[in-house]
Write a protein that holds these residues in place. Structure first.
Motif, PDB file in Angstrom:
ATOM      1  N   VAL A  72     -45.236  24.019 -54.898  1.00  0.00           N
ATOM      2  CA  VAL A  72     -46.662  23.684 -54.847  1.00  0.00           C
ATOM      3  C   VAL A  72     -47.177  23.917 -53.420  1.00  0.00           C
ATOM      4  N   PRO A  73     -48.213  24.729 -53.237  1.00  0.00           N
ATOM      5  CA  PRO A  73     -48.716  24.991 -51.883  1.00  0.00           C
ATOM      6  C   PRO A  73     -49.189  23.720 -51.191  1.00  0.00           C
ATOM      7  N   VAL A  74     -48.840  23.614 -49.918  1.00  0.00           N
ATOM      8  CA  VAL A  74     -49.177  22.443 -49.109  1.00  0.00           C
ATOM      9  C   VAL A  74     -50.007  22.888 -47.911  1.00  0.00           C
ATOM     10  N   GLY A  75     -51.164  22.258 -47.733  1.00  0.00           N
ATOM     11  CA  GLY A  75     -52.025  22.559 -46.598  1.00  0.00           C
ATOM     12  C   GLY A  75     -52.231  21.347 -45.719  1.00  0.00           C
ATOM     13  N   LEU A  76     -52.489  21.606 -44.431  1.00  0.00           N
ATOM     14  CA  LEU A  76     -52.736  20.542 -43.462  1.00  0.00           C
ATOM     15  C   LEU A  76     -54.097  20.728 -42.807  1.00  0.00           C
ATOM     16  N   SER A  77     -54.635  19.631 -42.295  1.00  0.00           N
ATOM     17  CA  SER A  77     -55.849  19.686 -41.485  1.00  0.00           C
ATOM     18  C   SER A  77     -55.503  19.992 -40.038  1.00  0.00           C
ATOM     19  N   THR A  78     -56.437  20.646 -39.343  1.00  0.00           N
ATOM     20  CA  THR A  78     -56.311  20.829 -37.890  1.00  0.00           C
ATOM     21  C   THR A  78     -57.558  20.281 -37.202  1.00  0.00           C
ATOM     22  N   HIS A  79     -58.161  19.283 -37.799  1.00  0.00           N
ATOM     23  CA  HIS A  79     -59.438  18.739 -37.330  1.00  0.00           C
ATOM     24  C   HIS A  79     -59.425  18.422 -35.833  1.00  0.00           C
ATOM     25  N   TRP A  80     -60.535  18.696 -35.195  1.00  0.00           N
ATOM     26  CA  TRP A  80     -60.736  18.512 -33.748  1.00  0.00           C
ATOM     27  C   TRP A  80     -60.331  17.130 -33.256  1.00  0.00           C
ATOM     28  N   ARG A  81     -60.528  16.099 -34.099  1.00  0.00           N
ATOM     29  CA  ARG A  81     -60.292  14.724 -33.638  1.00  0.00           C
ATOM     30  C   ARG A  81     -58.816  14.323 -33.649  1.00  0.00           C
ATOM     31  N   ILE A  82     -57.952  15.087 -34.347  1.00  0.00           N
ATOM     32  CA  ILE A  82     -56.558  14.674 -34.487  1.00  0.00           C
ATOM     33  C   ILE A  82     -55.864  14.765 -33.122  1.00  0.00           C
ATOM     34  N   PRO A  83     -55.165  13.709 -32.698  1.00  0.00           N
ATOM     35  CA  PRO A  83     -54.496  13.720 -31.393  1.00  0.00           C
ATOM     36  C   PRO A  83     -53.557  14.911 -31.244  1.00  0.00           C
ATOM     37  N   PRO A  84     -53.513  15.515 -30.035  1.00  0.00           N
ATOM     38  CA  PRO A  84     -54.147  15.080 -28.797  1.00  0.00           C
ATOM     39  C   PRO A  84     -55.638  15.399 -28.689  1.00  0.00           C
ATOM     40  N   GLN A  90     -53.994  22.569 -29.962  1.00  0.00           N
ATOM     41  CA  GLN A  90     -53.351  23.869 -30.187  1.00  0.00           C
ATOM     42  C   GLN A  90     -51.885  23.835 -29.754  1.00  0.00           C
ATOM     43  N   ARG A  91     -51.570  23.021 -28.745  1.00  0.00           N
ATOM     44  CA  ARG A  91     -50.200  23.007 -28.206  1.00  0.00           C
ATOM     45  C   ARG A  91     -49.172  22.563 -29.242  1.00  0.00           C
ATOM     46  N   PRO A  92     -49.351  21.420 -29.910  1.00  0.00           N
ATOM     47  CA  PRO A  92     -48.357  21.063 -30.915  1.00  0.00           C
ATOM     48  C   PRO A  92     -48.306  22.040 -32.081  1.00  0.00           C
ATOM     49  N   ILE A  93     -49.436  22.621 -32.427  1.00  0.00           N
ATOM     50  CA  ILE A  93     -49.441  23.604 -33.529  1.00  0.00           C
ATOM     51  C   ILE A  93     -48.604  24.822 -33.155  1.00  0.00           C
ATOM     52  N   ILE A 116     -58.003  30.254 -35.496  1.00  0.00           N
ATOM     53  CA  ILE A 116     -57.734  31.208 -36.569  1.00  0.00           C
ATOM     54  C   ILE A 116     -56.713  32.242 -36.108  1.00  0.00           C
ATOM     55  N   SER A 117     -56.879  32.757 -34.898  1.00  0.00           N
ATOM     56  CA  SER A 117     -55.930  33.744 -34.379  1.00  0.00           C
ATOM     57  C   SER A 117     -54.539  33.135 -34.209  1.00  0.00           C
ATOM     58  N   LEU A 118     -54.483  31.901 -33.712  1.00  0.00           N
ATOM     59  CA  LEU A 118     -53.203  31.211 -33.527  1.00  0.00           C
ATOM     60  C   LEU A 118     -52.486  31.041 -34.855  1.00  0.00           C
ATOM     61  N   VAL A 119     -53.191  30.556 -35.855  1.00  0.00           N
ATOM     62  CA  VAL A 119     -52.585  30.263 -37.151  1.00  0.00           C
ATOM     63  C   VAL A 119     -52.178  31.551 -37.868  1.00  0.00           C
ATOM     64  N   LEU A 120     -53.016  32.570 -37.824  1.00  0.00           N
ATOM     65  CA  LEU A 120     -52.650  33.852 -38.429  1.00  0.00           C
ATOM     66  C   LEU A 120     -51.398  34.424 -37.746  1.00  0.00           C
ATOM     67  N   GLY A 121     -51.308  34.240 -36.439  1.00  0.00           N
ATOM     68  CA  GLY A 121     -50.155  34.734 -35.700  1.00  0.00           C
ATOM     69  C   GLY A 121     -48.857  34.055 -36.092  1.00  0.00           C
ATOM     70  N   LYS A 122     -48.956  32.841 -36.621  1.00  0.00           N
ATOM     71  CA  LYS A 122     -47.761  32.125 -37.070  1.00  0.00           C
ATOM     72  C   LYS A 122     -47.495  32.344 -38.562  1.00  0.00           C
ATOM     73  N   GLY A 123     -48.335  33.144 -39.195  1.00  0.00           N
ATOM     74  CA  GLY A 123     -48.081  33.512 -40.587  1.00  0.00           C
ATOM     75  C   GLY A 123     -48.549  32.512 -41.628  1.00  0.00           C
ATOM     76  N   MET A 124     -49.466  31.622 -41.246  1.00  0.00           N
ATOM     77  CA  MET A 124     -49.992  30.643 -42.193  1.00  0.00           C
ATOM     78  C   MET A 124     -51.342  31.097 -42.753  1.00  0.00           C
ATOM     79  N   GLY A 125     -51.654  30.636 -43.952  1.00  0.00           N
ATOM     80  CA  GLY A 125     -52.957  30.891 -44.530  1.00  0.00           C
ATOM     81  C   GLY A 125     -54.010  29.982 -43.900  1.00  0.00           C
ATOM     82  N   ILE A 126     -55.279  30.332 -44.121  1.00  0.00           N
ATOM     83  CA  ILE A 126     -56.382  29.576 -43.522  1.00  0.00           C
ATOM     84  C   ILE A 126     -57.465  29.302 -44.549  1.00  0.00           C
ATOM     85  N   GLU A 127     -57.840  28.039 -44.639  1.00  0.00           N
ATOM     86  CA  GLU A 127     -59.064  27.655 -45.334  1.00  0.00           C
ATOM     87  C   GLU A 127     -60.143  27.515 -44.258  1.00  0.00           C
ATOM     88  N   ALA A 128     -61.169  28.333 -44.326  1.00  0.00           N
ATOM     89  CA  ALA A 128     -62.233  28.302 -43.321  1.00  0.00           C
ATOM     90  C   ALA A 128     -63.274  27.274 -43.738  1.00  0.00           C
TER      91      ALA A 128
END
Length: 239
Positions: A72-84, A90-93, A116-128
């Motif tokens: 089952v596909p699993v997606g995560l948030s990268t919301h601006w407010r999530i620590p740090p 971007q660093r922990p990602i 978007i460039s960072l995530v594509l570079g790591k081979g993950m899909g993106i929900e815009a």
């Protein structure tokens, strides 16, 4: 496609069944998939219960869910407010080694193009994630936009008519640009079920779960994520 959004940044004050730990997320994932969800969107938490992008917290959540609901596909948030928080997230990602199938990136955030460039570079899909017409216009101007997995139209407006107007404006921008990515439309709190109904009418994907709201279509408090997913499936496939 129905996606279950299991927790977001919600606390137990919002609903006592909000899952925090990897084991709780895995349990809700299994229950939600059994109820009809086909994808998952989660916010991993740290030991303190706060949202986390730290590699270990992300890995624990993803591995637990994948053990519970293989394939089952699993997606995560990268919301601006999530620590740090802010661009620092971007660093922990960058350090993730156990990767989700996709992440959501909100175009309202100033580093959206970098993310978007960072995530594509790591081979993950993106929900815009598009919250407004200006978000949609910013998105279609990006050279990386066609490489995204889908467009996520996120309606934060609480008035259903106002929310529908925003959604229609975003859709118009995408159609004018002849943008062919799949669309997932969802609301928040009071607009959850109106936007779910609109998504069904348009043949779009949608999402449902405690991240977006705690009420069933009847106005009754849901028992848990699976209860909400079941209600959505009943709307899609009435007896």
């Amino acid at each position: 496609m129905l996606q279950a959004c299991l927790n977001g940044g919600r606390t137990r004050d919002f609903h006592p069944a909000v899952p925090f730990t990897a084991a709780e997320l895995a349990h809700d994932a299994a229950q939600s998939v059994a109820a009809g969800a086909r994808e998952l969107h989660v916010h991993p938490r740290g030991a303190d219960g706060a949202e986390s992008l730290e590699p270990d917290d992300v890995a624990q959540a993803i591995l637990a869910i994948r053990t519970s609901v293989p394939g089952v596909p699993v997606g995560l948030s990268t919301h601006w407010r999530i620590p740090p928080g802010g661009k620092a997230r971007q660093r922990p990602i960058e350090q993730w080694t156990v990767l989700p199938d996709y992440v959501s990136i909100n175009l309202i955030e100033e580093d959206a193009a970098e993310m978007i460039s960072l995530v594509l570079g790591k081979g993950m899909g993106i929900e815009a994630g598009l919250w407004s017409v200006s978000d949609a216009e910013r998105f279609i101007a990006l050279s990386t936009a066609p490489r995204c997995l889908r467009v996520l139209i996120e309606i934060n407006e609480q008035d259903a008519e106002e929310g529908l107007s925003v959604a229609t404006g975003i859709i118009s921008v995408l159609e004018h640009a002849d943008f062919a990515l799949p669309i997932l439309l969802h609301g928040d709190e009071a607009s959850v079920w109106p936007m779910f109904t609109e998504a069904m009418a348009r043949g779009y994907d949608s999402r449902i779960g405690l991240e977006d709201g705690r009420l069933l279509p009847s106005g009754k408090m849901a028992t848990d994520n699976a209860d909400i997913v079941h209600a959505a499936m009943m709307m899609q496939n009435p007896a």
